[in-house]
Scaffold this motif. Structure first.
Motif, PDB file in Angstrom:
ATOM      1  N   GLY A  56       2.097  -0.014  -9.444  1.00 11.36           N
ATOM      2  CA  GLY A  56       0.702   0.950 -10.201  1.00 11.36           C
ATOM      3  C   GLY A  56       0.928   1.022 -11.409  1.00 11.36           C
ATOM      4  O   GLY A  56      -0.371   1.639 -12.136  1.00 11.36           O
ATOM      5  N   SER A  57       1.680   1.186 -11.843  1.00  6.51           N
ATOM      6  CA  SER A  57       1.551   0.371 -13.341  1.00  6.51           C
ATOM      7  C   SER A  57       0.804  -0.483 -13.571  1.00  6.51           C
ATOM      8  O   SER A  57      -0.169  -0.331 -14.710  1.00  6.51           O
ATOM      9  CB  SER A  57       2.640   0.512 -14.644  1.00  6.51           C
ATOM     10  N   TRP A  58       0.644  -1.975 -13.139  1.00 11.26           N
ATOM     11  CA  TRP A  58      -0.631  -2.503 -12.788  1.00 11.26           C
ATOM     12  C   TRP A  58      -1.474  -2.042 -12.601  1.00 11.26           C
ATOM     13  O   TRP A  58      -2.960  -2.943 -13.371  1.00 11.26           O
ATOM     14  CB  TRP A  58       0.412  -4.027 -12.405  1.00 11.26           C
ATOM     15  N   ALA A  59      -1.775  -1.505 -11.764  1.00  9.24           N
ATOM     16  CA  ALA A  59      -2.980  -1.246 -10.789  1.00  9.24           C
ATOM     17  C   ALA A  59      -3.553  -0.670 -11.926  1.00  9.24           C
ATOM     18  O   ALA A  59      -5.008   0.122 -11.662  1.00  9.24           O
ATOM     19  CB  ALA A  59      -2.924  -0.857  -9.518  1.00  9.24           C
ATOM     20  N   ALA A  60      -2.360   0.455 -12.426  1.00 13.58           N
ATOM     21  CA  ALA A  60      -3.620   1.023 -13.629  1.00 13.58           C
ATOM     22  C   ALA A  60      -3.960   1.176 -15.140  1.00 13.58           C
ATOM     23  O   ALA A  60      -4.581   1.936 -15.479  1.00 13.58           O
ATOM     24  CB  ALA A  60      -3.008   3.012 -13.208  1.00 13.58           C
ATOM     25  N   ARG A  61      -3.585  -0.144 -14.686  1.00 14.90           N
ATOM     26  CA  ARG A  61      -3.956  -1.153 -16.184  1.00 14.90           C
ATOM     27  C   ARG A  61      -5.275  -0.745 -16.806  1.00 14.90           C
ATOM     28  O   ARG A  61      -6.019  -0.099 -16.501  1.00 14.90           O
ATOM     29  CB  ARG A  61      -3.336  -1.808 -16.647  1.00 14.90           C
ATOM     30  N   ASP A  62      -5.493  -0.043 -18.508  1.00 19.16           N
ATOM     31  CA  ASP A  62      -6.465  -0.263 -18.959  1.00 19.16           C
ATOM     32  C   ASP A  62      -7.627  -2.324 -18.909  1.00 19.16           C
ATOM     33  O   ASP A  62      -6.491  -2.544 -19.693  1.00 19.16           O
ATOM     34  CB  ASP A  62      -6.691   0.050 -20.492  1.00 19.16           C
ATOM     35  N   ARG A  63      -8.173  -2.422 -18.714  1.00 13.84           N
ATOM     36  CA  ARG A  63      -9.288  -3.648 -18.892  1.00 13.84           C
ATOM     37  C   ARG A  63     -10.496  -3.018 -18.728  1.00 13.84           C
ATOM     38  O   ARG A  63     -11.419  -4.261 -18.854  1.00 13.84           O
ATOM     39  CB  ARG A  63      -9.000  -3.511 -16.677  1.00 13.84           C
ATOM     40  N   THR A  64     -10.404  -2.167 -19.621  1.00 11.39           N
ATOM     41  CA  THR A  64     -11.905  -2.427 -20.503  1.00 11.39           C
ATOM     42  C   THR A  64     -12.457  -3.255 -21.105  1.00 11.39           C
ATOM     43  O   THR A  64     -13.630  -3.887 -22.022  1.00 11.39           O
ATOM     44  CB  THR A  64     -12.139  -0.986 -20.998  1.00 11.39           C
TER      45      THR A  64
END
Length: 60
Positions: free
Chosen positions: A21-29
Motif C-alpha cells: 500500500g505504501s509503494w502503490a501510494a508513492r508520489d510519482r509526479t
C-alpha cells in the motif's frame, strides 16, 4: 506451535499489505514533470517559424 503459525500468517499478510500500500501510494509526479518539460520544448520547436527555405525545392 501450530496455533502460533496460524497467527503469524495474517501478521505477515498485514505487513505485506502495508508495504504494498505504501509503494502503490508513492508520489510519482517527478517523472511527469520531466516529461511535461520535454513536451513543452517540443511544442516550442514546432511553433518556431522555418528558415524560409524549402528543402524540397532547393537545388543540391
Amino acid at each position: 506451535m501450530a496455533a502460533l503459525a496460524w497467527l503469524l500468517i495474517p501478521l505477515f499478510a498485514a505487513i505485506g499489505a502495508a508495504i504494498w500500500g505504501s509503494w502503490a501510494a508513492r508520489d510519482r509526479t517527478m517523472g511527469d514533470i520531466a516529461e511535461l518539460n520535454g513536451y513543452a520544448r517540443f511544442r516550442d520547436a514546432m511553433e518556431k517559424p522555418d528558415s524560409g527555405t524549402d528543402p524540397a525545392t532547393d537545388p543540391v
